[in-house]
Design a protein around this motif. Structure first.
Motif, PDB file in Angstrom:
ATOM      1  N   TRP A   5       0.025   2.118  -6.978  1.00 34.11           N
ATOM      2  CA  TRP A   5      -0.478   3.487  -7.139  1.00 34.11           C
ATOM      3  C   TRP A   5      -0.836   4.106  -5.789  1.00 34.11           C
ATOM      4  O   TRP A   5      -1.261   3.416  -4.860  1.00 34.11           O
ATOM      5  N   ASN A   6      -0.673   5.403  -5.708  1.00 32.91           N
ATOM      6  CA  ASN A   6      -1.038   6.165  -4.519  1.00 32.91           C
ATOM      7  C   ASN A   6      -2.552   6.122  -4.338  1.00 32.91           C
ATOM      8  O   ASN A   6      -3.316   6.471  -5.244  1.00 32.91           O
ATOM      9  N   ILE A   7      -2.986   5.719  -3.167  1.00 30.79           N
ATOM     10  CA  ILE A   7      -4.431   5.576  -2.930  1.00 30.79           C
ATOM     11  C   ILE A   7      -5.123   6.934  -2.794  1.00 30.79           C
ATOM     12  O   ILE A   7      -6.354   7.011  -2.849  1.00 30.79           O
ATOM     13  N   HIS A   8      -4.363   8.017  -2.666  1.00 39.12           N
ATOM     14  CA  HIS A   8      -4.959   9.346  -2.523  1.00 39.12           C
ATOM     15  C   HIS A   8      -4.970  10.119  -3.844  1.00 39.12           C
ATOM     16  O   HIS A   8      -5.351  11.293  -3.852  1.00 39.12           O
ATOM     17  N   GLY A   9      -4.569   9.507  -4.922  1.00 36.08           N
ATOM     18  CA  GLY A   9      -4.559  10.167  -6.225  1.00 36.08           C
ATOM     19  C   GLY A   9      -5.371   9.397  -7.239  1.00 36.08           C
ATOM     20  O   GLY A   9      -5.991   8.367  -6.939  1.00 36.08           O
ATOM     21  N   ASP A  10      -5.372   9.892  -8.470  1.00 35.47           N
ATOM     22  CA  ASP A  10      -6.023   9.187  -9.563  1.00 35.47           C
ATOM     23  C   ASP A  10      -5.101   8.090 -10.088  1.00 35.47           C
ATOM     24  O   ASP A  10      -3.897   8.086  -9.833  1.00 35.47           O
ATOM     25  N   ILE A  11      -5.686   7.169 -10.866  1.00 36.70           N
ATOM     26  CA  ILE A  11      -4.921   6.034 -11.383  1.00 36.70           C
ATOM     27  C   ILE A  11      -5.141   5.901 -12.875  1.00 36.70           C
ATOM     28  O   ILE A  11      -6.136   6.389 -13.425  1.00 36.70           O
ATOM     29  N   LEU A  12      -4.212   5.250 -13.530  1.00 37.07           N
ATOM     30  CA  LEU A  12      -4.355   4.879 -14.936  1.00 37.07           C
ATOM     31  C   LEU A  12      -4.747   3.419 -14.992  1.00 37.07           C
ATOM     32  O   LEU A  12      -4.042   2.545 -14.492  1.00 37.07           O
ATOM     33  N   THR A  13      -5.886   3.139 -15.591  1.00 35.37           N
ATOM     34  CA  THR A  13      -6.367   1.765 -15.683  1.00 35.37           C
ATOM     35  C   THR A  13      -7.133   1.597 -16.975  1.00 35.37           C
ATOM     36  O   THR A  13      -7.442   2.566 -17.672  1.00 35.37           O
ATOM     37  N   SER A  14      -7.419   0.373 -17.316  1.00 30.15           N
ATOM     38  CA  SER A  14      -8.201   0.062 -18.507  1.00 30.15           C
ATOM     39  C   SER A  14      -9.220  -0.998 -18.155  1.00 30.15           C
ATOM     40  O   SER A  14      -9.061  -1.743 -17.180  1.00 30.15           O
ATOM     41  N   ASN A  15     -10.249  -1.089 -18.940  1.00 31.23           N
ATOM     42  CA  ASN A  15     -11.313  -2.050 -18.689  1.00 31.23           C
ATOM     43  C   ASN A  15     -10.914  -3.379 -19.292  1.00 31.23           C
ATOM     44  O   ASN A  15     -11.020  -3.595 -20.492  1.00 31.23           O
ATOM     45  N   ILE A  16     -10.387  -4.278 -18.455  1.00 29.90           N
ATOM     46  CA  ILE A  16      -9.934  -5.581 -18.936  1.00 29.90           C
ATOM     47  C   ILE A  16     -10.723  -6.669 -18.245  1.00 29.90           C
ATOM     48  O   ILE A  16     -11.258  -6.489 -17.150  1.00 29.90           O
ATOM     49  N   PRO A  17     -10.822  -7.860 -18.869  1.00 30.41           N
ATOM     50  CA  PRO A  17     -11.533  -8.962 -18.224  1.00 30.41           C
ATOM     51  C   PRO A  17     -10.851  -9.378 -16.941  1.00 30.41           C
ATOM     52  O   PRO A  17      -9.627  -9.369 -16.844  1.00 30.41           O
ATOM     53  N   ILE A  18     -11.637  -9.733 -15.968  1.00 31.66           N
ATOM     54  CA  ILE A  18     -11.109 -10.184 -14.678  1.00 31.66           C
ATOM     55  C   ILE A  18     -10.847 -11.687 -14.770  1.00 31.66           C
ATOM     56  O   ILE A  18     -11.757 -12.467 -15.055  1.00 31.66           O
ATOM     57  N   SER A  19      -9.601 -12.092 -14.536  1.00 30.64           N
ATOM     58  CA  SER A  19      -9.243 -13.492 -14.628  1.00 30.64           C
ATOM     59  C   SER A  19      -9.557 -14.193 -13.319  1.00 30.64           C
ATOM     60  O   SER A  19      -9.912 -13.581 -12.319  1.00 30.64           O
ATOM     61  N   CYS A  70       0.853  -1.182   0.000  1.00 33.95           N
ATOM     62  CA  CYS A  70       0.000   0.000   0.000  1.00 33.95           C
ATOM     63  C   CYS A  70       0.893   1.239   0.000  1.00 33.95           C
ATOM     64  O   CYS A  70       1.871   1.310   0.763  1.00 33.95           O
ATOM     65  N   TYR A  71       0.565   2.193  -0.883  1.00 33.18           N
ATOM     66  CA  TYR A  71       1.349   3.419  -1.008  1.00 33.18           C
ATOM     67  C   TYR A  71       0.419   4.603  -0.790  1.00 33.18           C
ATOM     68  O   TYR A  71      -0.612   4.733  -1.465  1.00 33.18           O
ATOM     69  N   GLU A  72       0.780   5.474   0.180  1.00 34.20           N
ATOM     70  CA  GLU A  72      -0.005   6.673   0.478  1.00 34.20           C
ATOM     71  C   GLU A  72       0.901   7.897   0.380  1.00 34.20           C
ATOM     72  O   GLU A  72       1.980   7.912   0.971  1.00 34.20           O
ATOM     73  N   MET A  73       0.435   8.877  -0.372  1.00 37.66           N
ATOM     74  CA  MET A  73       1.199  10.121  -0.507  1.00 37.66           C
ATOM     75  C   MET A  73       0.229  11.302  -0.562  1.00 37.66           C
ATOM     76  O   MET A  73      -0.722  11.301  -1.336  1.00 37.66           O
ATOM     77  N   LYS A  74       0.483  12.304   0.287  1.00 36.67           N
ATOM     78  CA  LYS A  74      -0.292  13.533   0.281  1.00 36.67           C
ATOM     79  C   LYS A  74       0.655  14.706   0.043  1.00 36.67           C
ATOM     80  O   LYS A  74       1.727  14.780   0.645  1.00 36.67           O
ATOM     81  N   LEU A  75       0.236  15.603  -0.831  1.00 38.98           N
ATOM     82  CA  LEU A  75       1.071  16.733  -1.222  1.00 38.98           C
ATOM     83  C   LEU A  75       0.486  18.022  -0.687  1.00 38.98           C
ATOM     84  O   LEU A  75      -0.694  18.323  -0.905  1.00 38.98           O
ATOM     85  N   THR A  76       1.302  18.772   0.019  1.00 39.79           N
ATOM     86  CA  THR A  76       0.917  20.090   0.531  1.00 39.79           C
ATOM     87  C   THR A  76       1.969  21.094   0.093  1.00 39.79           C
ATOM     88  O   THR A  76       3.069  21.123   0.625  1.00 39.79           O
ATOM     89  N   GLY A  77       1.610  21.900  -0.894  1.00 36.14           N
ATOM     90  CA  GLY A  77       2.579  22.860  -1.428  1.00 36.14           C
ATOM     91  C   GLY A  77       3.752  22.143  -2.059  1.00 36.14           C
ATOM     92  O   GLY A  77       3.604  21.358  -2.994  1.00 36.14           O
TER      93      GLY A  77
END
Length: 483
Positions: free
Chosen positions: A465-479, A313-320
């Motif tokens: 991916w940082n759980i506090h930001g947006d992610i890049l993903t695609s709609n793929i079949p779930i195996s 799990c990766y968490e990152m918060k940006l302040t300034g």
């Protein structure tokens, strides 16, 4: 398929006499091209004119860099690299196959056996020529320009064997080299062209199983993590005899293997796909005649992977200009806790350089990359020896105000959009349990040999991916196993 000409020249030298390092024309192939293309035939210009035309097309001339040329630089032009065309005083020369490496350009011109310009996929000389050029580039990679210029006699001799009269017979330079010095072998069995010399000495067979994991961890309930596990089996055989055969069993104790793609030298193989309900470990029997060099016997996939080797799990918060982050990692119990290396990297884009770093980690140490844009957590060779095998790292990162120049900036990773990337390599281990049973390795004709087998498991790409930001993903079949 035949070649009309082969050129090797430098992009650095301004001296015309030293710029062209090697040139070889094939009159027989040139005559064939003239007869085949008839009125569409374009004769070859001088070597220097052809070199100048290629330099211009590749953007190495001064006017080619500073001035816009509509024919070459227009966006409507369709790129067909590694194939280019050059305008000369005799006409347009096409298709010139080009390989550019370390300031040197390797070029060849295949014969086009058609009056009209066919699609590149229909010209077999393009593929053969490109492979031959890559072989020449690999053979000459350790030599300087002056050394290559003085090796003309050797290159002529190699091409006399690999490309006699312009006809491509052997694109493997390593196989052509021994023919320059070996004596005629009086043997009852005909020796194949791809094995010009025989091995003399102790017999040794080496197998390497390399398995790769590619995974993306999103840390979202509505977005499942995705992963892909695949591997290769490579072999290096030093065996006496003309065409010895090797038979092996590729066995899996843990997960079944599927989608096996075999090398052309494999004579027989059990490569049937698994049924959708088959989850049992399996064994595949393969028989092949090995070439001289190290080669990949087969590729395989592992479709039944249920658990990732490392969860995190990766968490990152940006302040300034300050980022506060934490990372937790847990090693799966099925993993071997003895790694050659294990490292987590957190790249920061669009934020400038890192001016200061304060960190606290339960294992290993942290550092910055030389460009001060990546936070590196060097975990080491083992996770914690506790039963949970959990490790964590917390850090506070401050950035400079100015943006870095001449560095890649990911357009998506802005603000809190960020990811951490894990790298590890585990020797003598495969996630699928894939191995080669030494008792099943057979050599024909029967001979004593030393057998060496190694295994390694490593990351191809492992993003968290940082759980506090947006992610890049695609709609793929779930195996199976990812629901």
């Amino acid at each position: 398929m035949s070649l009309r000409k082969i050129l090797i020249f430098s992009t650095n030298s301004k001296d015309c006499e030293r710029q062209l390092l090697f040139s070889r024309a094939f009159p027989v192939a040139e005559k064939k091209a003239k007869q085949t293309q008839d009125e569409n035939y374009v004769s070859l210009p001088s070597d220097q004119e052809l070199v100048n035309g290629l330099l211009f097309e590749l953007g190495h001339l001064v006017d080619g860099v500073e001035m816009f040329n509509p024919r070459r630089d227009s966006c409507v032009r369709v790129e067909e690299k590694p194939v280019v065309e050059v305008s000369t005083s005799t006409g347009i020369i096409w298709p010139l196959v080009v390989v550019e490496q370390k300031g040197l350009v390797y070029c060849c011109l295949p014969v086009v056996e058609a009056k009209e310009r066919p699609p590149l996929l229909q010209i077999s000389g393009v593929t053969l020529g490109f492979t031959l050029l890559c072989g020449l580039a690999d053979y000459l990679r350790q030599n300087s320009e002056n050394e290559i210029y003085q090796m003309k006699t050797d290159l002529y001799s190699i091409l006399n064997i690999a490309v006699p009269f312009g006809k491509v017979m052997d694109v493997n330079i390593d196989a052509a080299l021994p023919k320059l010095t070996c004596k005629t072998n009086l043997m009852s069995q005909k020796q194949p062209a791809w094995k010009p010399v025989l091995h003399k000495g102790k017999n040794h067979v080496y197998f390497a199983i390399t398995e790769y994991i590619k995974a993306v961890l999103y840390g979202r309930e509505n977005v499942p993590d995705v992963w892909d596990l695949y591997g290769t089996v490579s072999c290096k055989a030093e065996l006496e005899g003309v065409t010895p055969d090797i038979t092996i069993n590729i066995t899996s104790d843990g997960l079944p293997l599927d989608n096996i793609l075999i090398h052309p030298c494999v004579q027989s193989a059990d490569t049937s796909n698994l049924s959708s309900t088959d989850t049992r470990p399996n064994s595949r029997r393969i028989r092949f005649t090995p070439p001289l060099e190290m080669f990949t016997v087969c590729h395989y996939t592992v479709p039944r992977l249920q658990q990732l080797p490392v969860s995190g799990c990766y968490e990152m918060k940006l302040t300034g200009k300050t980022a506060t982050l934490s990372v937790t990692l847990q090693l799966n119990c099925i993993m071997k806790n003895a790694m050659e290396y294990c490292e987590l990297q957190i790249p920061f884009y669009n934020k400038g350089q890192i001016s200061s770093l304060e960190s606290n980690c339960t294992l290993g140490n942290t550092m910055l990359s030389p460009d001060k844009r990546i936070l590196v957590w060097n975990i080491g060779s083992k996770f914690t020896t506790k039963t949970t095998q959990n490790i964590s790292m917390e850090a506070t990162v401050n950035f400079t105000d100015g943006q870095t120049t001449n560095s890649y900036e990911d357009p998506f990773c802005k603000g809190q959009n960020s990811y951490a990337q894990l790298f590890f390599k585990v020797p003598e281990f495969t996630h699928s349990g894939c191995y080669i049973d030494p008792k099943t390795v057979q050599v024909s004709p029967n001979a004593k040999f030393k057998l060496t087998t190694v295994q390694e498991y490593m990351t191809a790409e492992y993003k968290i991916w940082n759980i506090h930001g947006d992610i890049l993903t695609s709609n793929i079949p779930i195996s199976v196993g990812q629901t």
